[in-house]
Scaffold this motif. Structure first.
Motif, mmCIF file in Angstrom:
data_model
loop_
_atom_site.group_PDB
_atom_site.id
_atom_site.type_symbol
_atom_site.label_atom_id
_atom_site.label_comp_id
_atom_site.label_asym_id
_atom_site.label_seq_id
_atom_site.Cartn_x
_atom_site.Cartn_y
_atom_site.Cartn_z
ATOM 1 N N GLU A 359 4.665 -7.226 -9.087
ATOM 2 C CA GLU A 359 3.916 -6.587 -9.138
ATOM 3 C C GLU A 359 2.569 -5.740 -8.642
ATOM 4 N N ALA A 360 2.758 -5.025 -8.175
ATOM 5 C CA ALA A 360 1.781 -4.479 -6.915
ATOM 6 C C ALA A 360 0.082 -5.046 -8.633
ATOM 7 N N ALA A 361 -0.619 -5.860 -7.769
ATOM 8 C CA ALA A 361 -2.303 -5.796 -8.231
ATOM 9 C C ALA A 361 -2.999 -5.002 -8.390
ATOM 10 N N ASP A 362 -3.021 -4.373 -7.543
ATOM 11 C CA ASP A 362 -3.729 -2.927 -8.316
ATOM 12 C C ASP A 362 -3.152 -1.608 -8.071
ATOM 13 N N ASN A 366 3.272 -1.012 -11.749
ATOM 14 C CA ASN A 366 4.718 -1.234 -10.266
ATOM 15 C C ASN A 366 4.873 -2.368 -10.001
ATOM 16 N N TYR A 367 6.600 -2.158 -8.701
ATOM 17 C CA TYR A 367 6.808 -2.778 -9.028
ATOM 18 C C TYR A 367 7.759 -3.220 -7.180
ATOM 19 N N LEU A 368 7.213 -4.022 -6.586
ATOM 20 C CA LEU A 368 8.510 -4.236 -4.929
ATOM 21 C C LEU A 368 9.842 -3.931 -5.686
ATOM 22 N N ARG A 369 10.698 -2.793 -4.951
ATOM 23 C CA ARG A 369 12.360 -2.680 -4.962
ATOM 24 C C ARG A 369 13.027 -2.174 -4.213
ATOM 25 N N HIS A 370 14.076 -1.715 -4.076
ATOM 26 C CA HIS A 370 14.858 -1.396 -2.666
ATOM 27 C C HIS A 370 15.350 0.065 -2.906
ATOM 28 N N ALA A 371 15.626 0.818 -2.828
ATOM 29 C CA ALA A 371 16.279 2.282 -2.691
ATOM 30 C C ALA A 371 16.341 2.253 -1.337
ATOM 31 N N ARG A 372 18.281 2.428 -1.384
ATOM 32 C CA ARG A 372 18.441 2.996 0.155
ATOM 33 C C ARG A 372 18.121 2.221 1.220
ATOM 34 N N GLY A 373 17.505 1.411 0.428
ATOM 35 C CA GLY A 373 17.107 -0.328 1.700
ATOM 36 C C GLY A 373 16.072 0.148 2.053
ATOM 37 N N ARG A 374 15.148 0.972 1.583
ATOM 38 C CA ARG A 374 13.493 1.167 1.601
ATOM 39 C C ARG A 374 13.209 0.267 0.624
ATOM 40 N N ALA A 375 12.347 -0.452 1.565
ATOM 41 C CA ALA A 375 11.219 -0.878 0.172
ATOM 42 C C ALA A 375 10.581 -0.258 -0.267
ATOM 43 N N ARG A 376 9.886 0.056 -1.954
ATOM 44 C CA ARG A 376 9.442 0.959 -2.695
ATOM 45 C C ARG A 376 8.473 -0.211 -3.642
ATOM 46 N N LEU A 377 7.079 0.633 -3.844
ATOM 47 C CA LEU A 377 6.968 0.701 -4.881
ATOM 48 C C LEU A 377 7.122 1.516 -5.906
ATOM 49 N N ASP A 378 7.664 1.020 -7.104
ATOM 50 C CA ASP A 378 7.706 1.952 -7.933
ATOM 51 C C ASP A 378 7.307 1.456 -9.754
ATOM 52 N N ALA A 379 7.623 2.590 -10.921
ATOM 53 C CA ALA A 379 6.650 1.815 -11.798
ATOM 54 C C ALA A 379 8.759 2.555 -12.497
ATOM 55 N N HIS A 463 2.169 -2.582 0.705
ATOM 56 C CA HIS A 463 2.950 -1.403 -0.067
ATOM 57 C C HIS A 463 1.394 -0.305 0.733
ATOM 58 N N ARG A 464 1.977 1.107 0.613
ATOM 59 C CA ARG A 464 1.144 1.525 0.931
ATOM 60 C C ARG A 464 1.773 3.231 1.433
ATOM 61 N N ASN A 465 1.152 3.990 0.096
ATOM 62 C CA ASN A 465 1.808 6.178 0.311
ATOM 63 C C ASN A 465 3.178 5.316 -0.189
ATOM 64 N N ASP A 480 -5.914 -5.298 -1.197
ATOM 65 C CA ASP A 480 -5.344 -4.929 -2.400
ATOM 66 C C ASP A 480 -4.006 -5.100 -2.536
ATOM 67 N N ASP A 481 -3.590 -3.938 -1.593
ATOM 68 C CA ASP A 481 -2.674 -3.799 -1.179
ATOM 69 C C ASP A 481 -1.361 -4.796 -1.328
ATOM 70 N N ALA A 482 -1.431 -6.128 -0.554
ATOM 71 C CA ALA A 482 -1.267 -6.971 -0.248
ATOM 72 C C ALA A 482 -0.835 -7.954 -0.780
ATOM 73 N N THR A 483 -1.439 -7.698 -2.099
ATOM 74 C CA THR A 483 -1.499 -8.494 -2.789
ATOM 75 C C THR A 483 -0.521 -8.606 -4.696
ATOM 76 N N PHE A 484 0.332 -9.476 -4.555
ATOM 77 C CA PHE A 484 0.701 -9.651 -6.067
ATOM 78 C C PHE A 484 1.247 -10.579 -7.002
ATOM 79 N N TYR A 485 1.002 -10.492 -8.571
ATOM 80 C CA TYR A 485 1.795 -10.758 -9.258
ATOM 81 C C TYR A 485 3.233 -11.171 -9.249
ATOM 82 N N GLU A 486 3.490 -12.531 -9.697
ATOM 83 C CA GLU A 486 4.318 -12.682 -9.832
ATOM 84 C C GLU A 486 5.733 -13.080 -10.888
ATOM 85 N N ARG A 487 6.195 -12.509 -11.130
ATOM 86 C CA ARG A 487 6.484 -11.762 -13.172
ATOM 87 C C ARG A 487 8.393 -12.215 -13.127
#
Length: 487
Positions: A359-362, A366-379, A463-465, A480-487
């Motif tokens: 989960e993005a700290a900021d 919103n979580y790190l996920r893959h979509a069509r191969g690209r790493a994205r940040l989504d809820a 993550h960015r945009n 902040d964009d490079a910090t995550f919480y492990e869930r």
């Protein structure tokens, strides 16, 4: 002399024993509620020994010694997965100090809202072994640690295997194995001293037990590896006896009768060992144990090391776990070692898999996920498996991490041209390097985590945009964009 020797660094192609592999297969099959011992295979010339495992906030943490001068911590949601988890080096002793070498048996404990590590080390001369303490900088035990110095009473002699007893009233006591004098050698005895805080001994040591019974002196007169477990006000001190490098190693029990832990007369030794080798179970030299709870808090588990063949010595030590029960007098009942390869029901409340979400700290939820191969940040990720990752030992460094997709096995999170993708491994050295990340304390919040590209120091997963990149961090927003919480 104590049993532990430096454990060498694991290599990417480390061998897994047959039954450890079966346990892994079971964990990923329909029969996911069972596992088989050992949970961590023997590793290198010193084996894998002296397990210290703590369960907290949904994760098991295991501390071990590496290379004779470092401490690594592995993290997993399930007890049986610790042997497959990345071992993150959290401390390396500086050279040229009294504690630079022969770092033995790190003990991980959570006391008064903080993480602590206790370890024995010397300057290359075994007679100079003493106990030292570290304190975590945050609530993340795989993050930063601060050295808090030596723990020693006024009578400052050889000391190893330290642990902290915290009584129900909150008072603290340090318990360890030591010599009476500076150069006594055997016998090794058990000592206790009061503490003013988790890193300071505040009173003289008291000898509470000495190896006097035949089973404690079978090869060498040793009491070591003290481990405390309490129930309904009863304080039980389980210790290891005799020589760890032989099949004679076993567990003994001291029972405190009245709560006066600094009074030797208040400790009663059981006349017989409480846990011994079982050749029929391929369990030899059982000892240096710890205790840990099940995820639901209702079960007590014994963790210990043993060898699978007679006479294997230190190099054959592997880590095992099994549930134990209690006697009516609130003392533990361990039974016999469970056989290698025998299926064991996992700790109650264990999750179905040891996957993680990041989960993005900021950006909450919103979580790190893959979509069509690209790493994205989504809820609201659908399917949720697109945001589930197995954190495995780094493809080119077992003390770093790689992220394997749960729903695309063999696909890993990797950077290429600054962008981050989920790609199938082609087995190349370049892919392994691009898919390996060094776990760091959170750059924006030390309680979180950040991941630095193994082959591009200073470049972090961020993550960015709504997309993920591997980039240098220049501003507080970047961190902040490079910090995550492990869930």
């Amino acid at each position: 002399m104590h049993k532990s020797t430096p454990c060498p660094r694991w290599v990417a192609g480390w061998a897994i024993s047959l039954f450890a592999l079966l346990a892994v297969v079971s964990a990923s099959s329909a029969n996911a509620a069972t596992f088989a011992n050992p949970i961590v295979p023997a590793d290198g010339t010193g084996g894998t020994a002296d397990p210290s495992i703590v369960y907290r906030s949904g994760f098991y943490y295991w501390a071990r010694s590496l290379n004779g001068n470092s401490i690594a911590i592995a993290k997993a949601k399930r007890l049986q997965d610790l042997g497959m988890a990345p071992q993150i080096v959290v401390y390396t002793a500086p050279s040229g100090t009294p504690y630079s070498k022969n770092l033995w048996a790190p003990e991980l404990q959570y006391l008064n809202g903080q993480w602590y590590l206790y370890f024995a080390a010397d300057d290359g001369n075994n007679a100079n072994h003493r106990m030292y303490a570290l304190q975590a900088s945050t609530q993340n035990p795989q993050g930063g640690w601060a050295f808090r110095g030596k723990l020693a009473p006024p009578t400052d002699s050889w000391a190893i295997d330290g642990t902290v007893l915290q009584k129900d009233d909150g008072s603290l006591y340090f318990i360890w194995s030591g010599w009476r004098g500076l150069n006594d050698g055997f016998p090794q005895r058990l000592y206790i001293a009061s503490m003013s805080n988790p890193t300071t001994i505040s009173g003289e040591r008291v000898e509470i037990s000495s190896p006097t019974l035949p089973w404690e002196t079978e090869v060498a007169a040793i009491q070591e590896g003290p481990s405390v477990i309490q129930k309904n006000g009863r304080i039980n001190l389980v210790y290891s006896a005799s020589a760890s490098w032989t099949d004679s190693y076993k567990l003994g029990l001291l029972i405190n009768t009245d709560g006066h832990v600094l009074n030797p007369a208040s400790w009663v030794k059981k006349s017989q060992p409480v846990f011994v080798s079982n050749p029929d179970a391929q369990a030899f030299g059982v000892g240096h144990n710890g205790f840990v709870k099940s995820p639901n808090g209702k079960q007590d588990w014994l963790v210990y090391h043993a060898t699978s063949t007679s006479g294997a010595g230190w190099a054959g030590r592997n880590i095992r776990a099994q549930r134990f029960s209690w006697r009516p007098n609130n003392t533990p009942k361990f039974g016999q070692p469970v056989a290698v390869g025998a299926w064991i029901n996992e700790p109650a409340g264990s999750p179905g898999d040891s996957h993680l979400r990041f989960e993005a700290a900021d950006v909450s939820a919103n979580y790190l996920r893959h979509a069509r191969g690209r790493a994205r940040l989504d809820a609201n990720v659908t399917p949720i498996e697109d945001s589930l990752w197995r954190q495995v030992p780094g493809l080119n460094d077992p003390h770093a991490v790689s992220f394997e997709s749960v729903n695309f096995p063999g696909h890993y999170l990797r950077h290429r041209n600054g962008e981050v993708w989920k790609d199938a491994s082609d087995g190349s050295a370049l892919f392994k390097a691009d898919a390996t990340w060094r776990k760091r304390p959170g750059q924006g919040d030390g309680a979180g985590v950040s991941f630095e590209a193994s082959n591009f120091p200073g470049s972090f997963l961020r993550h960015r945009n709504g997309l993920f990149y591997s980039e240098a961090l220049g501003t507080p927003l970047d961190r902040d964009d490079a910090t995550f919480y492990e869930r």
